[in-house]
Design a protein around this motif. Structure first.
Motif, PDB file in Angstrom:
ATOM      1  N   ASP A  72      24.576  35.563  39.746  1.00 52.58           N
ATOM      2  CA  ASP A  72      25.850  34.213  39.840  1.00 52.58           C
ATOM      3  C   ASP A  72      26.770  34.737  40.233  1.00 52.58           C
ATOM      4  O   ASP A  72      28.016  35.776  39.533  1.00 52.58           O
ATOM      5  N   LEU A  73      28.293  33.944  40.980  1.00 50.64           N
ATOM      6  CA  LEU A  73      29.374  35.030  41.027  1.00 50.64           C
ATOM      7  C   LEU A  73      29.963  33.197  40.357  1.00 50.64           C
ATOM      8  O   LEU A  73      30.413  32.238  42.128  1.00 50.64           O
ATOM      9  N   ASP A  74      30.275  33.238  39.294  1.00 52.68           N
ATOM     10  CA  ASP A  74      30.571  31.168  39.475  1.00 52.68           C
ATOM     11  C   ASP A  74      31.786  31.942  37.546  1.00 52.68           C
ATOM     12  O   ASP A  74      32.467  32.640  37.358  1.00 52.68           O
ATOM     13  N   LEU A  75      31.922  30.312  37.075  1.00 55.53           N
ATOM     14  CA  LEU A  75      33.178  30.258  36.546  1.00 55.53           C
ATOM     15  C   LEU A  75      32.304  31.060  34.854  1.00 55.53           C
ATOM     16  O   LEU A  75      33.433  31.688  33.728  1.00 55.53           O
ATOM     17  N   ALA A  76      31.336  31.090  34.679  1.00 52.87           N
ATOM     18  CA  ALA A  76      30.344  32.131  33.972  1.00 52.87           C
ATOM     19  C   ALA A  76      30.994  33.578  34.069  1.00 52.87           C
ATOM     20  O   ALA A  76      30.809  34.345  32.831  1.00 52.87           O
ATOM     21  N   GLU A  77      31.255  34.279  34.905  1.00 51.16           N
ATOM     22  CA  GLU A  77      31.098  35.732  35.549  1.00 51.16           C
ATOM     23  C   GLU A  77      32.236  35.270  35.094  1.00 51.16           C
ATOM     24  O   GLU A  77      32.938  37.161  35.505  1.00 51.16           O
ATOM     25  N   ARG A  78      33.510  34.540  35.509  1.00 52.04           N
ATOM     26  CA  ARG A  78      35.301  34.637  36.021  1.00 52.04           C
ATOM     27  C   ARG A  78      35.738  35.678  35.286  1.00 52.04           C
ATOM     28  O   ARG A  78      37.239  36.447  35.410  1.00 52.04           O
ATOM     29  N   ASP A  79      34.756  36.277  33.710  1.00 47.79           N
ATOM     30  CA  ASP A  79      36.790  37.690  32.517  1.00 47.79           C
ATOM     31  C   ASP A  79      36.062  38.515  33.455  1.00 47.79           C
ATOM     32  O   ASP A  79      36.914  39.509  33.024  1.00 47.79           O
ATOM     33  N   GLN A  80      35.404  38.722  34.116  1.00 52.14           N
ATOM     34  CA  GLN A  80      35.545  40.346  34.727  1.00 52.14           C
ATOM     35  C   GLN A  80      35.710  40.341  36.033  1.00 52.14           C
ATOM     36  O   GLN A  80      36.355  41.450  36.093  1.00 52.14           O
ATOM     37  N   PHE A  81      36.112  39.312  36.255  1.00 55.14           N
ATOM     38  CA  PHE A  81      37.454  39.210  38.119  1.00 55.14           C
ATOM     39  C   PHE A  81      38.383  39.996  38.132  1.00 55.14           C
ATOM     40  O   PHE A  81      38.647  40.998  39.120  1.00 55.14           O
ATOM     41  N   PRO A  82      39.398  39.661  37.057  1.00 50.29           N
ATOM     42  CA  PRO A  82      40.765  40.385  36.726  1.00 50.29           C
ATOM     43  C   PRO A  82      40.511  42.456  37.509  1.00 50.29           C
ATOM     44  O   PRO A  82      41.305  42.494  37.772  1.00 50.29           O
ATOM     45  N   GLU A  83      39.513  42.331  36.560  1.00 53.41           N
ATOM     46  CA  GLU A  83      39.432  43.734  36.094  1.00 53.41           C
ATOM     47  C   GLU A  83      38.766  43.924  37.124  1.00 53.41           C
ATOM     48  O   GLU A  83      39.557  45.648  37.106  1.00 53.41           O
ATOM     49  N   VAL A  84      37.908  43.841  37.915  1.00 54.09           N
ATOM     50  CA  VAL A  84      37.055  44.005  39.249  1.00 54.09           C
ATOM     51  C   VAL A  84      38.415  44.591  40.173  1.00 54.09           C
ATOM     52  O   VAL A  84      38.412  45.618  40.988  1.00 54.09           O
ATOM     53  N   ALA A  85      39.258  43.045  40.486  1.00 55.84           N
ATOM     54  CA  ALA A  85      40.152  43.381  41.418  1.00 55.84           C
ATOM     55  C   ALA A  85      41.015  43.884  41.285  1.00 55.84           C
ATOM     56  O   ALA A  85      41.526  45.035  41.985  1.00 55.84           O
ATOM     57  N   ALA A  86      41.769  44.043  39.955  1.00 62.26           N
ATOM     58  CA  ALA A  86      42.193  45.400  39.449  1.00 62.26           C
ATOM     59  C   ALA A  86      41.871  46.980  40.061  1.00 62.26           C
ATOM     60  O   ALA A  86      42.997  47.291  40.368  1.00 62.26           O
ATOM     61  N   ARG A  87      40.664  47.402  39.408  1.00 67.42           N
ATOM     62  CA  ARG A  87      39.904  48.452  40.175  1.00 67.42           C
ATOM     63  C   ARG A  87      40.751  48.389  42.112  1.00 67.42           C
ATOM     64  O   ARG A  87      40.440  49.125  42.285  1.00 67.42           O
ATOM     65  N   VAL A  88      39.550  47.935  42.311  1.00 73.86           N
ATOM     66  CA  VAL A  88      39.627  47.588  43.853  1.00 73.86           C
ATOM     67  C   VAL A  88      41.143  47.269  44.724  1.00 73.86           C
ATOM     68  O   VAL A  88      40.923  48.136  45.281  1.00 73.86           O
ATOM     69  N   VAL A  89      42.009  46.902  44.347  1.00 71.92           N
ATOM     70  CA  VAL A  89      43.499  46.909  44.445  1.00 71.92           C
ATOM     71  C   VAL A  89      44.107  49.051  44.410  1.00 71.92           C
ATOM     72  O   VAL A  89      45.064  48.852  44.980  1.00 71.92           O
ATOM     73  N   GLY A  90      43.511  48.657  43.294  1.00 74.15           N
ATOM     74  CA  GLY A  90      43.843  50.245  42.286  1.00 74.15           C
ATOM     75  C   GLY A  90      43.541  51.593  43.721  1.00 74.15           C
ATOM     76  O   GLY A  90      43.499  52.729  43.075  1.00 74.15           O
ATOM     77  N   LEU A  91      42.427  51.241  43.874  1.00 77.14           N
ATOM     78  CA  LEU A  91      41.530  52.401  45.191  1.00 77.14           C
ATOM     79  C   LEU A  91      42.708  52.598  46.571  1.00 77.14           C
ATOM     80  O   LEU A  91      41.948  53.280  46.989  1.00 77.14           O
ATOM     81  N   ARG A  92      43.011  51.293  46.482  1.00 76.83           N
ATOM     82  CA  ARG A  92      44.017  50.992  48.239  1.00 76.83           C
ATOM     83  C   ARG A  92      43.306  51.652  49.139  1.00 76.83           C
ATOM     84  O   ARG A  92      43.645  52.902  50.088  1.00 76.83           O
ATOM     85  N   ARG A  93      41.980  51.672  49.138  1.00 78.08           N
ATOM     86  CA  ARG A  93      41.187  51.208  50.413  1.00 78.08           C
ATOM     87  C   ARG A  93      41.267  50.266  51.334  1.00 78.08           C
ATOM     88  O   ARG A  93      41.899  48.880  51.074  1.00 78.08           O
ATOM     89  N   GLN A  94      41.350  50.576  52.933  1.00 81.76           N
ATOM     90  CA  GLN A  94      42.053  48.878  53.745  1.00 81.76           C
ATOM     91  C   GLN A  94      40.784  48.387  53.953  1.00 81.76           C
ATOM     92  O   GLN A  94      41.124  47.511  54.421  1.00 81.76           O
TER      93      GLN A  94
END
Length: 119
Positions: A18-40
């Motif tokens: 599921d990609l929903d409210l119950a999983e939201r705690d991991q979203f900021p960390e994942v987003a930060a990792r993706v942004v930090g990787l700086r891929r196009q």
């Protein structure tokens, strides 16, 4: 669960469950990792997503927005029609390149959902 892998030009997220409210705690960390990787290109593999609500859609929108701000793009592959409908209702479907043909071998079956007709 969200797994992240990279290539020289892209970051791929494989989302399972599921990609929903119950999983939201991991979203900021994942987003930060993706942004930090700086891929196009950010590729989001949704073949194994079983359910997505507006919280999950907001997470995907934030990934697409951050890719666009870096001059890149976000692509959805294997998304179910109902997941695409959620993004459409959010007014964000145009933020993504859609790979409708991709299907993982062990993915969940595609639903028979079709968006309601507009009048």
């Amino acid at each position: 669960m969200i797994e992240i892998s990279t290539s020289p030009t892209s970051t791929t997220l494989v989302i399972s469950g599921d990609l929903d409210l119950a999983e939201r705690d991991q979203f900021p960390e994942v987003a930060a990792r993706v942004v930090g990787l700086r891929r196009q290109l950010v590729v989001i593999d949704m073949c194994r997503v079983t359910f997505m609500d507006s919280t999950g859609a907001a997470f995907l929108i934030s990934l697409a927005d951050s890719a666009r701000k870096r001059g890149g793009a976000a692509a959805l592959r294997g998304a179910d029609p109902r997941d695409l409908f959620v993004l459409e209702v959010c007014g964000a479907l145009e933020l993504f390149r859609i790979d409708a043909d991709h299907r993982c071998e062990d993915a969940r079956p595609t639903s028979d959902f079709s968006a309601p007709a507009t009048t």
